[in-house]
Design a protein around this motif. Structure first.
Motif, short mmCIF file in Angstrom:
data_model
loop_
_atom_site.label_atom_id
_atom_site.label_comp_id
_atom_site.label_asym_id
_atom_site.label_seq_id
_atom_site.Cartn_x
_atom_site.Cartn_y
_atom_site.Cartn_z
N GLU A 1 -6.12 -10.09 -14.69
CA GLU A 1 -5.02 -10.90 -14.71
C GLU A 1 -3.51 -10.14 -14.57
O GLU A 1 -2.57 -10.81 -14.24
CB GLU A 1 -5.25 -11.58 -15.97
CG GLU A 1 -5.04 -10.82 -17.36
CD GLU A 1 -6.42 -10.65 -17.98
OE1 GLU A 1 -7.53 -10.49 -17.15
OE2 GLU A 1 -6.67 -10.43 -18.99
N ASP A 2 -3.65 -8.73 -14.66
CA ASP A 2 -2.36 -8.27 -14.15
C ASP A 2 -1.81 -8.40 -12.84
O ASP A 2 -0.72 -8.24 -12.66
CB ASP A 2 -2.53 -6.48 -14.56
CG ASP A 2 -2.68 -6.20 -16.05
OD1 ASP A 2 -2.16 -7.35 -17.04
OD2 ASP A 2 -3.25 -5.35 -16.43
N ASP B 1 -1.50 -11.15 -11.44
CA ASP B 1 -0.71 -12.29 -11.64
C ASP B 1 0.63 -12.06 -12.42
O ASP B 1 1.69 -12.60 -11.92
CB ASP B 1 -1.49 -13.49 -12.34
CG ASP B 1 -2.51 -14.20 -11.35
OD1 ASP B 1 -2.68 -13.88 -10.05
OD2 ASP B 1 -3.64 -14.67 -11.96
N ALA B 2 0.55 -11.25 -13.25
CA ALA B 2 1.48 -10.80 -14.27
C ALA B 2 2.57 -10.06 -13.21
O ALA B 2 4.08 -10.37 -13.38
CB ALA B 2 1.12 -10.02 -15.37
N ARG C 1 3.17 -10.25 -10.07
CA ARG C 1 3.50 -10.78 -9.14
C ARG C 1 4.61 -11.92 -9.94
O ARG C 1 5.72 -11.99 -9.63
CB ARG C 1 2.62 -12.00 -8.55
CG ARG C 1 3.14 -12.81 -7.58
CD ARG C 1 2.10 -13.71 -6.64
NE ARG C 1 1.28 -12.76 -5.98
CZ ARG C 1 1.53 -12.12 -4.71
NH1 ARG C 1 2.83 -12.55 -4.11
NH2 ARG C 1 0.75 -11.57 -4.25
N ARG C 2 4.30 -12.33 -10.86
CA ARG C 2 5.33 -13.12 -11.63
C ARG C 2 6.59 -12.40 -12.08
O ARG C 2 7.57 -12.86 -11.91
CB ARG C 2 4.75 -13.49 -13.05
CG ARG C 2 5.72 -14.21 -14.08
CD ARG C 2 4.89 -15.16 -15.00
NE ARG C 2 3.85 -14.19 -15.78
CZ ARG C 2 4.27 -13.14 -16.68
NH1 ARG C 2 5.97 -12.98 -16.90
NH2 ARG C 2 3.37 -12.53 -17.34
N LEU C 3 6.51 -11.00 -12.73
CA LEU C 3 7.42 -10.02 -12.95
C LEU C 3 8.34 -9.77 -11.84
O LEU C 3 9.48 -10.22 -12.04
CB LEU C 3 6.80 -8.80 -13.74
CG LEU C 3 6.19 -9.00 -14.95
CD1 LEU C 3 5.64 -7.55 -15.37
CD2 LEU C 3 7.14 -9.44 -16.19
N GLU D 1 8.59 -11.27 -9.01
CA GLU D 1 9.32 -12.76 -8.63
C GLU D 1 10.42 -13.15 -9.74
O GLU D 1 11.59 -13.39 -9.04
CB GLU D 1 8.49 -13.73 -8.34
CG GLU D 1 7.54 -13.56 -6.92
CD GLU D 1 6.50 -14.55 -6.97
OE1 GLU D 1 6.27 -15.37 -7.88
OE2 GLU D 1 5.84 -14.55 -5.78
N SER D 2 10.39 -12.87 -10.61
CA SER D 2 11.41 -13.15 -11.77
C SER D 2 12.74 -12.43 -11.44
O SER D 2 13.73 -13.17 -11.83
CB SER D 2 10.82 -13.26 -13.11
OG SER D 2 11.01 -11.84 -13.65
N LYS E 1 14.03 -11.48 -8.86
CA LYS E 1 14.73 -12.05 -7.58
C LYS E 1 15.22 -10.92 -6.90
O LYS E 1 16.27 -10.97 -5.98
CB LYS E 1 15.77 -13.15 -7.98
CG LYS E 1 15.40 -14.31 -8.64
CD LYS E 1 16.32 -15.38 -8.58
CE LYS E 1 15.62 -16.85 -9.16
NZ LYS E 1 14.86 -16.73 -10.18
N HIS F 1 2.16 -11.72 -24.21
CA HIS F 1 2.39 -12.06 -22.68
C HIS F 1 3.10 -10.72 -22.32
O HIS F 1 3.90 -9.80 -22.77
CB HIS F 1 3.74 -12.83 -23.05
CG HIS F 1 3.95 -13.81 -22.06
ND1 HIS F 1 2.98 -14.47 -21.26
CD2 HIS F 1 5.25 -13.75 -21.21
CE1 HIS F 1 3.71 -14.97 -20.44
NE2 HIS F 1 4.90 -14.73 -20.10
N ASP G 1 10.68 -8.39 -17.13
CA ASP G 1 10.84 -9.89 -16.85
C ASP G 1 12.48 -10.32 -16.94
O ASP G 1 12.93 -9.76 -17.86
CB ASP G 1 10.19 -10.61 -17.74
CG ASP G 1 10.26 -11.95 -17.44
OD1 ASP G 1 9.39 -12.51 -16.54
OD2 ASP G 1 11.28 -12.59 -17.97
#
Ligand SMILES: CC(C)(COP(=O)(O)OP(=O)(O)OC[C@H]1O[C@@H](n2cnc3c(N)ncnc32)[C@H](O)[C@@H]1OP(=O)(O)O)[C@@H](O)C(=O)NCCC(=O)NCCS
Length: 172
Positions: free
Chosen positions: A14-15, A17-18, A20-22, A24-25, A27, A63, A88
């Motif tokens: 699952e890291d 996705d983490a 990618r999310r971090l 992208e956050s 910018k 999280h 993040d």
């Protein structure tokens, strides 16, 4: 309320996705750069340590709020690259980046690593990032003009672990 930070070296599926999310956050990164960050996680999930990548993930309340990826530079004896460090956007400025970097350095120092390198851009957008590295004890070793693009220089920073005290990781 202050939440305790947990650092883990284990890499989980699952890291992907983490990461990618971090990324992208913030910018900060183009989509192709985010893809590369995820590819490094995939490489580790596929081959483990043979991938040449090592990770530390910072978790708050279960999280993932930040991570660092580093590895031995091929054909060197004890020189390492920090490939990625991302916190993040909501959690920046709270000491998480410093904690990740310090823990990675402590890990490397315990393995007799000599030098840790970090590359970044000279663009104004990355001024806070460069400031972060300088505050964490890194020094500018080289500037390579127009490396990334015209007017976008590469800045290489280095920390010499042989002359550094990496024994204490600050708590946040
Ligand atoms: C760079 C980054 C990893 C730093 O993590 P962080 O958790 O925000 O940083 P910390 O809170 O641990 O700060 C550590 C030191 O750096 C300094 N610093 C951090 N952000 C800074 C900023 N925007 N401007 C000036 N100094 C800064 C802090 O003042 C602190 O120094 P001090 O304790 O001596 O005052 C994070 O901001 C980030 O993800 N940025 C976007 C992505 C990026 O640039 N990644 C690196 C390229 S791969």
């Amino acid at each position: 309320m202050r939440l305790d930070l947990m650092i883990r070296a284990e890499v989980r599926r699952e890291d992907r996705d983490a990461v990618r999310r971090l990324a992208e956050s913030t910018k900060f990164f183009r989509p192709d750069e985010v893809d590369v960050a995820v590819e490094l996680v995939d490489a580790f999930l596929a081959t483990g340590e043979a991938s040449g990548y090592e990770f530390l993930f910072a978790e708050q309340n279960g999280h993932v709020v930040g991570y660092i990826c580093y590895g031995l530079i091929g054909c060197t004896l004890g020189s390492y690259d920090v490939y990625w460090i991302v916190v993040d956007q909501q959690s920046q400025g709270a000491g998480i980046g410093r904690r990740l970097l310090q823990q990675a350095e402590q890990d490397l120092a315990s393995r007799n690593a000599r030098l840790v390198y970090i590359e970044t851009s000279n663009k104004p957008q990355y001024a806070p990032t460069r400031q972060f590295y300088l505050r964490c004890g890194y020094q500018i070793a080289a500037v390579m003009a127009d490396f990334y693009d015209d007017g976008d220089d590469k800045v290489v920073l280095v920390r010499d672990l042989r002359n550094s005290n990496t024994s204490s990781v600050s708590a946040i």
